[in-house]
Motif scaffolding. Structure first.
Motif, PDB file in Angstrom:
ATOM      1  N   ILE A  76       2.193   8.892  80.598  1.00  0.00           N
ATOM      2  CA  ILE A  76       3.343   9.532  81.230  1.00  0.00           C
ATOM      3  C   ILE A  76       4.430   8.468  81.283  1.00  0.00           C
ATOM      4  CG2 ILE A  76       4.223  10.689  83.287  1.00  0.00           C
ATOM      5  CD1 ILE A  76       1.390  11.649  83.843  1.00  0.00           C
ATOM      6  N   GLY A  77       5.136   8.356  80.192  1.00  0.00           N
ATOM      7  CA  GLY A  77       6.122   7.304  80.037  1.00  0.00           C
ATOM      8  C   GLY A  77       6.551   7.226  78.589  1.00  0.00           C
ATOM      9  N   ILE A 107       6.013  17.986  83.867  1.00  0.00           N
ATOM     10  CA  ILE A 107       5.090  17.205  83.055  1.00  0.00           C
ATOM     11  C   ILE A 107       4.002  18.090  82.465  1.00  0.00           C
ATOM     12  CG2 ILE A 107       3.376  15.350  83.047  1.00  0.00           C
ATOM     13  CD1 ILE A 107       5.012  13.971  85.218  1.00  0.00           C
ATOM     14  N   LYS A 108       4.046  18.250  81.153  1.00  0.00           N
ATOM     15  CA  LYS A 108       2.976  18.839  80.355  1.00  0.00           C
ATOM     16  C   LYS A 108       2.789  17.918  79.161  1.00  0.00           C
ATOM     17  CE  LYS A 108       2.377  23.220  79.860  1.00  0.00           C
ATOM     18  NZ  LYS A 108       2.515  24.671  79.498  1.00  0.00           N
ATOM     19  N   LEU A 109       1.581  17.809  78.671  1.00  0.00           N
ATOM     20  CA  LEU A 109       1.291  16.856  77.617  1.00  0.00           C
ATOM     21  C   LEU A 109       1.277  17.509  76.242  1.00  0.00           C
ATOM     22  CD1 LEU A 109      -1.656  14.909  79.321  1.00  0.00           C
ATOM     23  CD2 LEU A 109       0.804  14.456  79.488  1.00  0.00           C
ATOM     24  N   SER A 110       1.772  16.764  75.243  1.00  0.00           N
ATOM     25  CA  SER A 110       1.613  17.215  73.859  1.00  0.00           C
ATOM     26  C   SER A 110       0.209  16.827  73.404  1.00  0.00           C
ATOM     27  CB  SER A 110       2.656  16.551  72.955  1.00  0.00           C
ATOM     28  OG  SER A 110       2.538  15.142  72.995  1.00  0.00           O
ATOM     29  N   ASN A 111      -0.355  17.621  72.528  1.00  0.00           N
ATOM     30  CA  ASN A 111      -1.710  17.341  72.045  1.00  0.00           C
ATOM     31  C   ASN A 111      -1.824  17.679  70.563  1.00  0.00           C
ATOM     32  OD1 ASN A 111      -3.775  16.460  74.226  1.00  0.00           O
ATOM     33  ND2 ASN A 111      -2.469  17.956  75.256  1.00  0.00           N
ATOM     34  N   LYS A 112      -1.402  16.723  69.737  1.00  0.00           N
ATOM     35  CA  LYS A 112      -1.476  16.874  68.291  1.00  0.00           C
ATOM     36  C   LYS A 112      -2.402  15.793  67.752  1.00  0.00           C
ATOM     37  CE  LYS A 112       3.252  18.676  68.032  1.00  0.00           C
ATOM     38  NZ  LYS A 112       4.627  18.478  67.484  1.00  0.00           N
ATOM     39  N   VAL A 169     -13.675   6.373  81.188  1.00  0.00           N
ATOM     40  CA  VAL A 169     -12.969   6.450  82.466  1.00  0.00           C
ATOM     41  C   VAL A 169     -11.521   6.840  82.196  1.00  0.00           C
ATOM     42  CG1 VAL A 169     -12.155   5.136  84.471  1.00  0.00           C
ATOM     43  CG2 VAL A 169     -14.447   4.724  83.562  1.00  0.00           C
ATOM     44  N   PRO A 170     -10.957   7.802  82.925  1.00  0.00           N
ATOM     45  CA  PRO A 170      -9.552   8.179  82.704  1.00  0.00           C
ATOM     46  C   PRO A 170      -8.618   6.988  82.921  1.00  0.00           C
ATOM     47  CG  PRO A 170     -10.644   9.790  84.114  1.00  0.00           C
ATOM     48  CD  PRO A 170     -11.586   8.625  83.979  1.00  0.00           C
ATOM     49  N   MET A 171      -7.607   6.880  82.043  1.00  0.00           N
ATOM     50  CA  MET A 171      -6.611   5.833  82.192  1.00  0.00           C
ATOM     51  C   MET A 171      -5.228   6.427  81.962  1.00  0.00           C
ATOM     52  SD  MET A 171      -6.033   2.201  80.233  1.00  0.00           S
ATOM     53  CE  MET A 171      -4.518   1.270  80.552  1.00  0.00           C
ATOM     54  N   PHE A 172      -4.289   6.081  82.839  1.00  0.00           N
ATOM     55  CA  PHE A 172      -2.907   6.546  82.735  1.00  0.00           C
ATOM     56  C   PHE A 172      -1.997   5.357  82.434  1.00  0.00           C
ATOM     57  CE2 PHE A 172      -5.067   9.815  85.004  1.00  0.00           C
ATOM     58  CZ  PHE A 172      -4.393  10.997  84.750  1.00  0.00           C
ATOM     59  N   VAL A 173      -1.159   5.509  81.424  1.00  0.00           N
ATOM     60  CA  VAL A 173      -0.253   4.449  80.989  1.00  0.00           C
ATOM     61  C   VAL A 173       1.174   4.855  81.331  1.00  0.00           C
ATOM     62  CG1 VAL A 173       0.624   3.157  78.994  1.00  0.00           C
ATOM     63  CG2 VAL A 173      -1.811   3.777  79.138  1.00  0.00           C
ATOM     64  N   SER A 174       1.952   3.909  81.876  1.00  0.00           N
ATOM     65  CA  SER A 174       3.323   4.241  82.266  1.00  0.00           C
ATOM     66  C   SER A 174       4.377   3.556  81.410  1.00  0.00           C
ATOM     67  CB  SER A 174       3.570   3.870  83.734  1.00  0.00           C
ATOM     68  OG  SER A 174       3.451   2.472  83.928  1.00  0.00           O
ATOM     69  N   TYR A 175       4.223   2.265  81.122  1.00  0.00           N
ATOM     70  CA  TYR A 175       5.326   1.548  80.485  1.00  0.00           C
ATOM     71  C   TYR A 175       4.843   0.586  79.412  1.00  0.00           C
ATOM     72  CZ  TYR A 175      10.405   1.243  80.918  1.00  0.00           C
ATOM     73  OH  TYR A 175      11.765   1.389  80.715  1.00  0.00           O
ATOM     74  N   TRP A 185       4.029   6.727  90.021  1.00  0.00           N
ATOM     75  CA  TRP A 185       3.816   7.793  91.010  1.00  0.00           C
ATOM     76  C   TRP A 185       3.395   9.084  90.299  1.00  0.00           C
ATOM     77  CZ3 TRP A 185       3.361   8.153  96.160  1.00  0.00           C
ATOM     78  CH2 TRP A 185       3.481   9.419  96.751  1.00  0.00           C
ATOM     79  N   ASP A 186       4.027   9.366  89.177  1.00  0.00           N
ATOM     80  CA  ASP A 186       3.662  10.552  88.399  1.00  0.00           C
ATOM     81  C   ASP A 186       2.217  10.477  87.915  1.00  0.00           C
ATOM     82  OD1 ASP A 186       6.131  11.803  88.645  1.00  0.00           O
ATOM     83  OD2 ASP A 186       6.934  10.908  86.815  1.00  0.00           O
ATOM     84  N   GLN A 187       1.765   9.293  87.557  1.00  0.00           N
ATOM     85  CA  GLN A 187       0.375   9.135  87.131  1.00  0.00           C
ATOM     86  C   GLN A 187      -0.586   9.501  88.260  1.00  0.00           C
ATOM     87  OE1 GLN A 187      -0.470   5.244  85.570  1.00  0.00           O
ATOM     88  NE2 GLN A 187       1.509   5.138  84.542  1.00  0.00           N
ATOM     89  N   LEU A 188      -0.283   8.983  89.445  1.00  0.00           N
ATOM     90  CA  LEU A 188      -1.136   9.287  90.594  1.00  0.00           C
ATOM     91  C   LEU A 188      -1.150  10.791  90.865  1.00  0.00           C
ATOM     92  CD1 LEU A 188      -2.869   8.327  92.968  1.00  0.00           C
ATOM     93  CD2 LEU A 188      -0.753   7.962  94.274  1.00  0.00           C
ATOM     94  N   SER A 189       0.028  11.419  90.780  1.00  0.00           N
ATOM     95  CA  SER A 189       0.120  12.862  90.998  1.00  0.00           C
ATOM     96  C   SER A 189      -0.647  13.624  89.926  1.00  0.00           C
ATOM     97  CB  SER A 189       1.586  13.303  90.991  1.00  0.00           C
ATOM     98  OG  SER A 189       2.311  12.669  92.030  1.00  0.00           O
TER      99      SER A 189
END
Length: 303
Positions: free
Chosen positions: A56-57, A260-265, A33-39, A223-227
């Motif tokens: 995103i944090g 917001i773009k993600l790094s992927n290494k 399941v997708p999970m977004f972490v902020s802090y 809010w950024d996670q929701l977006s």
């Protein structure tokens, strides 16, 4: 877990605090399941390289990496690191030493025991090197030695800058350090006034209208996670986790505080991680200063 296994939850938002997030990402990964972490700052959150997890944090790697450019901006030539004998203190201290050395700064690192009640023997060696600044690499959690790097250093007559390795000062800090805490410097992700991008201005207006006060930084990240999840759903054309997860690395949108773009290494902390977090260095110009009243003396933007 119940929300995922019984209620059909298709996303987990607002991951907060390291201990909780590290447990939650295991659930997200197990049930895909997708999970977004902020802090939650631990590098292990994204270092796990779970395809379901996006941060995103901030993270500790971003915090440590900000020290070298900060130390350079301050024109320090010699810096001593007092590193707590914990995994955090040793890892954080070594990251600062290594990156600052590459930046051409002469670095000295000394370890202190978290439970010691006397730093004077260690400080004798440190102060002999006449450093321009002393960095205290510690987690900020309570311990007998936590504030001795401030009080005993000043009592020894040191006049240079003292830079804390944790991201806040509070009533406990001021109670322990008193006047010796004035002029202390610390890194933080939250400036007295957040720098919102155009999309963030809209969020700030709506949030303030409803709650009668301005949002805190982690609320903007949520809010950024929701977006970002909305972007992924619209891109995938589905809310089904199996469809959304493959598009997560391609997230590309305007967030509250930047693009917001993600790094992927793979194999690193830089996996499904937004690197654009800004680190501020605050300085206490008076007794009792906090993030909201401190002076921002440096701003280190993410790449």
């Amino acid at each position: 877990m119940t929300a995922v296994t019984k209620d059909g939850c298709t996303v987990i938002l607002g991951g907060y605090t390291t201990s909780d997030a590290l447990a939650e990402i295991e659930v997200a990964h197990k049930y895909k399941v997708p999970m977004f972490v902020s802090y939650a700052w631990s590098s292990d959150v994204t270092k796990a390289n779970f395809p379901e997890v996006v941060r995103i944090g901030p993270n500790n790697d971003i915090l440590a990496s900000a020290f070298a450019p900060f130390l350079s901006k301050q024109h320090y030539k010699r810096v001593a690191v007092l590193a707590e004998d914990t995994a955090y203190g040793q890892g954080f201290g070594e990251a600062i030493r290594a990156t600052a050395t590459l930046a051409g700064i002469s670095m000295d690192e000394q370890t202190f025991k978290r439970d010691t009640h006397d730093l004077r023997p260690t400080l004798k060696s440190v102060l002999a090197g006449k450093p321009d600044a002393i960095v205290i690499a510690a987690s900020g959690r309570d311990g007998p030695a936590l504030y001795l790097g401030v009080t005993q250093t000043r009592n020894a007559g040191y006049k240079g800058d003292i830079v804390l390795g944790w991201d806040y000062v509070d009533e406990k800090f001021w109670k322990a350090t008193g006047k010796h805490g004035v002029a202390a410097i610390w890194p933080t992700f939250s400036a007295p006034k957040l720098r919102f991008a155009p999309a963030g201005q809209t969020f700030k207006h709506l949030y303030t209208k409803k709650y009668k006060h301005q949002p805190l930084i982690y609320q903007a990240f949520t809010w950024d996670q929701l977006s970002a999840w909305k972007w992924a759903v619209e891109t995938a054309g589905s809310v089904a986790p199996a469809d959304v997860i493959p598009v997560l690395p391609r997230i590309d949108l305007q967030g509250t505080m930047g693009h917001i773009k993600l790094s992927n290494k793979p194999g690193t902390v830089h996996f499904n991680q937004w690197e654009g977090v800004t680190v501020y260095f605050d300085q206490a110009t008076k007794l009792g200063a906090l993030d909201s009243t401190a002076k921002v003396i440096a701003t280190i933007d993410g790449p």
